[in-house]
Design an enzyme around this catalytic site. Structure first.
Site, PDB file in Angstrom:
ATOM      1  N   GLY A  10     -22.407  15.972 102.255  1.00  0.00           N
ATOM      2  CA  GLY A  10     -21.599  16.398 101.111  1.00  0.00           C
ATOM      3  C   GLY A  10     -21.453  15.271 100.090  1.00  0.00           C
ATOM      4  O   GLY A  10     -22.060  14.193 100.224  1.00  0.00           O
ATOM      5  N   TYR A  11     -20.654  15.549  99.080  1.00  0.00           N
ATOM      6  CA  TYR A  11     -20.517  14.630  97.944  1.00  0.00           C
ATOM      7  C   TYR A  11     -20.001  13.248  98.374  1.00  0.00           C
ATOM      8  O   TYR A  11     -20.701  12.237  98.229  1.00  0.00           O
ATOM      9  CB  TYR A  11     -19.587  15.289  96.909  1.00  0.00           C
ATOM     10  CG  TYR A  11     -19.214  14.428  95.736  1.00  0.00           C
ATOM     11  CD1 TYR A  11     -20.155  13.651  95.074  1.00  0.00           C
ATOM     12  CD2 TYR A  11     -17.900  14.415  95.262  1.00  0.00           C
ATOM     13  CE1 TYR A  11     -19.798  12.862  93.978  1.00  0.00           C
ATOM     14  CE2 TYR A  11     -17.534  13.650  94.169  1.00  0.00           C
ATOM     15  CZ  TYR A  11     -18.485  12.867  93.535  1.00  0.00           C
ATOM     16  OH  TYR A  11     -18.125  12.110  92.464  1.00  0.00           O
ATOM     17  N   SER A 125      -5.928  14.168 101.155  1.00  0.00           N
ATOM     18  CA  SER A 125      -5.932  14.401  99.711  1.00  0.00           C
ATOM     19  C   SER A 125      -4.531  14.212  99.148  1.00  0.00           C
ATOM     20  O   SER A 125      -3.530  14.469  99.838  1.00  0.00           O
ATOM     21  CB  SER A 125      -6.401  15.834  99.477  1.00  0.00           C
ATOM     22  OG  SER A 125      -6.086  16.240  98.172  1.00  0.00           O
ATOM     23  N   TYR A 150      -5.672  25.424 101.631  1.00  0.00           N
ATOM     24  CA  TYR A 150      -6.463  24.184 101.715  1.00  0.00           C
ATOM     25  C   TYR A 150      -5.543  22.985 101.894  1.00  0.00           C
ATOM     26  O   TYR A 150      -5.715  22.166 102.796  1.00  0.00           O
ATOM     27  CB  TYR A 150      -7.321  24.008 100.445  1.00  0.00           C
ATOM     28  CG  TYR A 150      -7.882  22.615 100.307  1.00  0.00           C
ATOM     29  CD1 TYR A 150      -8.902  22.175 101.143  1.00  0.00           C
ATOM     30  CD2 TYR A 150      -7.372  21.709  99.356  1.00  0.00           C
ATOM     31  CE1 TYR A 150      -9.411  20.882 101.042  1.00  0.00           C
ATOM     32  CE2 TYR A 150      -7.870  20.426  99.248  1.00  0.00           C
ATOM     33  CZ  TYR A 150      -8.892  20.014 100.093  1.00  0.00           C
ATOM     34  OH  TYR A 150      -9.386  18.724  99.999  1.00  0.00           O
ATOM     35  N   LYS A 154      -4.812  20.144 105.142  1.00  0.00           N
ATOM     36  CA  LYS A 154      -4.800  18.673 105.102  1.00  0.00           C
ATOM     37  C   LYS A 154      -3.509  18.145 105.752  1.00  0.00           C
ATOM     38  O   LYS A 154      -3.528  17.168 106.500  1.00  0.00           O
ATOM     39  CB  LYS A 154      -4.912  18.159 103.661  1.00  0.00           C
ATOM     40  CG  LYS A 154      -6.265  18.416 103.028  1.00  0.00           C
ATOM     41  CD  LYS A 154      -7.371  17.641 103.710  1.00  0.00           C
ATOM     42  CE  LYS A 154      -8.749  18.017 103.251  1.00  0.00           C
ATOM     43  NZ  LYS A 154      -9.839  17.591 104.133  1.00  0.00           N
ATOM     44  N   ASN A 180      -8.787  11.795  92.514  1.00  0.00           N
ATOM     45  CA  ASN A 180      -9.916  12.619  92.033  1.00  0.00           C
ATOM     46  C   ASN A 180     -11.240  11.852  92.005  1.00  0.00           C
ATOM     47  O   ASN A 180     -11.513  11.129  91.040  1.00  0.00           O
ATOM     48  CB  ASN A 180      -9.609  13.151  90.629  1.00  0.00           C
ATOM     49  CG  ASN A 180      -8.518  14.201  90.655  1.00  0.00           C
ATOM     50  OD1 ASN A 180      -7.422  13.960  91.146  1.00  0.00           O
ATOM     51  ND2 ASN A 180      -8.810  15.381  90.130  1.00  0.00           N
ATOM     52  N   ASN A 200     -14.672  21.864  89.760  1.00  0.00           N
ATOM     53  CA  ASN A 200     -14.041  20.617  89.311  1.00  0.00           C
ATOM     54  C   ASN A 200     -14.468  20.255  87.891  1.00  0.00           C
ATOM     55  O   ASN A 200     -15.518  20.674  87.413  1.00  0.00           O
ATOM     56  CB  ASN A 200     -14.380  19.468  90.273  1.00  0.00           C
ATOM     57  CG  ASN A 200     -13.830  19.730  91.656  1.00  0.00           C
ATOM     58  OD1 ASN A 200     -14.576  20.049  92.570  1.00  0.00           O
ATOM     59  ND2 ASN A 200     -12.531  19.636  91.811  1.00  0.00           N
ATOM     60  N   PHE A 219      -8.053  24.167  81.197  1.00  0.00           N
ATOM     61  CA  PHE A 219      -7.038  25.038  81.786  1.00  0.00           C
ATOM     62  C   PHE A 219      -5.630  24.652  81.316  1.00  0.00           C
ATOM     63  O   PHE A 219      -4.872  24.020  82.036  1.00  0.00           O
ATOM     64  CB  PHE A 219      -7.113  24.985  83.317  1.00  0.00           C
ATOM     65  CG  PHE A 219      -8.422  25.501  83.883  1.00  0.00           C
ATOM     66  CD1 PHE A 219      -9.071  26.594  83.320  1.00  0.00           C
ATOM     67  CD2 PHE A 219      -9.002  24.901  85.001  1.00  0.00           C
ATOM     68  CE1 PHE A 219     -10.270  27.076  83.850  1.00  0.00           C
ATOM     69  CE2 PHE A 219     -10.191  25.379  85.530  1.00  0.00           C
ATOM     70  CZ  PHE A 219     -10.836  26.457  84.949  1.00  0.00           C
TER      71      PHE A 219
END
Ligand code: NAD
Ligand code: UDP
Length: 341
Positions: A10-11, A125, A150, A154, A180, A200, A219
């Site tokens: 993943g990232y 997070s 989500y 965590k 972030n 994102n 947003f």
């Protein structure tokens, strides 16, 4: 020393594997639910030693048992694997609870059976803080009711790790509460690669500029911030990757079982409008955008007080916001094979 990296394709995991590979031998366990196998080759093209890949679904007890049988000589685990889309977690809460919590339980069950010390780092997070009472956010900020399943996973996972560490004297653990993460490796060989429409901000911007999306929707611009757009703490993914190395080394040095939490952010807040402006300034590319409605669950502002990580882990962020934004654009260009410098 061998380190197991779950979610390593993943990232954040892939960037951390590159840094880890400078000193450690790395085994990735990933089921590719939110990543592509091509990342393995890209990662190995810049890794300092070749990383091993095991296609494992961590929800599956038998597969996890097989993983530990094969790699029982690990000294550390960095547990990235999780589903992470806040909106999707509201629509599919059971999927999120099942994936994120069962994966952790299956791993810890195996850890309990090992007779050796395990240094364990968990990807948490800043979402665990919810709407902050104080800014910048310290680790003492009370944990409030999560906004989404989500976020709740965590919180629950942090608690599970803390309880396990109290009972298992071989387990030394740290939860890193990321702010972030943005940007990409300086080689542009790996970066953020969302499957489908990006959720994102930064990948939405780079995909818009690359022509894959028509325009970015901001947003909401009626938040309680100087320009009305939300403020976040954006940290270069390589700085975040290095925080894992520092945390891992800190745990290795610890003589006794421990469980600690650290904020990993830059300490600086930047608004969505400021991000767009910086991106345009440092890349020379115009970002098409419009102002839209607020997104549910967004808070006005979050940014970290990072002194605990600075002092205790001897870690500090090295990259500027501009370097991070530029690297995100370089990655997008490289991946899409764009030559429009
Ligand atoms: P990502 O989706 O890019 O990477 C997660 C990886 O885990 C993926 O490769 C996915 O295939 C794998 N995975 C998920 N469930 C699995 C399972 N059951 N078995 C095996 N592999 C599985 O996400 P990321 O952005 O790299 O985030 C890594 C971690 O950091 C996650 O735990 C995420 O919640 C946390 N985090 C991310 C952010 C962020 O903004 N990216 C912020 C705070 C915390
Ligand atoms: N954002 C936005 N448009 C998008 C994506 C994000 O305006 O298409 C805003 C979002 O409202 C938030 C900030 O950008 O204020 C960062 O959002 P992201 O989803 O990247 O991270 P989050 O802080 O939600 O984890």
């Amino acid at each position: 020393m061998k380190v197991l990296v779950t979610g390593g394709l993943g990232y954040i995991g892939s960037h951390t594997c590159v840094e880890l590979s400078k000193k450690y031998s790395v085994v990735i366990a990933d089921n590719l639910i939110n990543s592509k196998i091509e990342v393995l080759e890209r990662l190995n093209s810049i890794a300092h030693s070749r990383v091993i890949f095991e296609k494992i679904d961590l929800r599956n007890k038998k597969e996890v048992a097989f993983l530990f049988e094969k790699h029982g000589d690990i000294t550390g685990i960095i547990h990235f694997a999780a589903l992470k889309a806040v909106g999707e977690s509201v629509e599919k809460p059971l999927l999120y609870y099942e994936n994120n919590i069962n994966s952790l339980l299956n791993i810890l069950e195996q850890v309990q059976q090992l007779n050796s010390e395990i240094n364990f780092i968990f990807s948490s997070s800043c979402t665990v803080y919810g709407e902050p009472l104080n800014l910048p956010i310290t680790e003492e900020e009370p944990i409030k009711k999560a906004y989404s399943p989500y976020g709740e996973t965590k919180q629950i996972c942090e608690n599970i790790i803390s309880s396990s560490s109290k009972l298992n004297m071989n387990l030394k653990s740290i939860s890193l509460r990321y702010f972030n993460p943005i940007g990409a490796h300086e080689s542009a060989a790996i970066g953020e690669l969302p499957l489908g429409k990006p959720q994102n901000l930064i990948p939405y911007i780079t995909q818009t500029v690359a022509g894959l999306r028509e325009e970015l929707t901001i947003f909401g611009n009626d938040y309680n911030t100087p320009d009305g757009t939300c403020i976040r703490d954006y940290i270069h993914v390589t700085d975040l990757a290095n925080a894992h190395i520092k945390a891992f080394e800190y745990l290795i040095e610890k003589e006794f079982s421990t469980n600690e939490v650290f904020n990993i952010g830059t300490g600086k807040g930047t608004s969505v409008m400021e991000i767009i402006k910086s991106f345009q300034d440092c890349t020379g590319k115009k970002v098409n955008y419009k102002i839209g409605k607020r997104r549910e669950g967004d808070v006005d502002a979050t940014f970290a007080e990072n002194n605990k990580a600075l002092d205790t882990l001897s870690w500090s962020p090295k990259y500027s916001l501009e370097q991070a934004l530029k690297s995100a654009w370089n990655w997008e260009k490289n991946y899409r094979k764009l030559n429009n410098e």
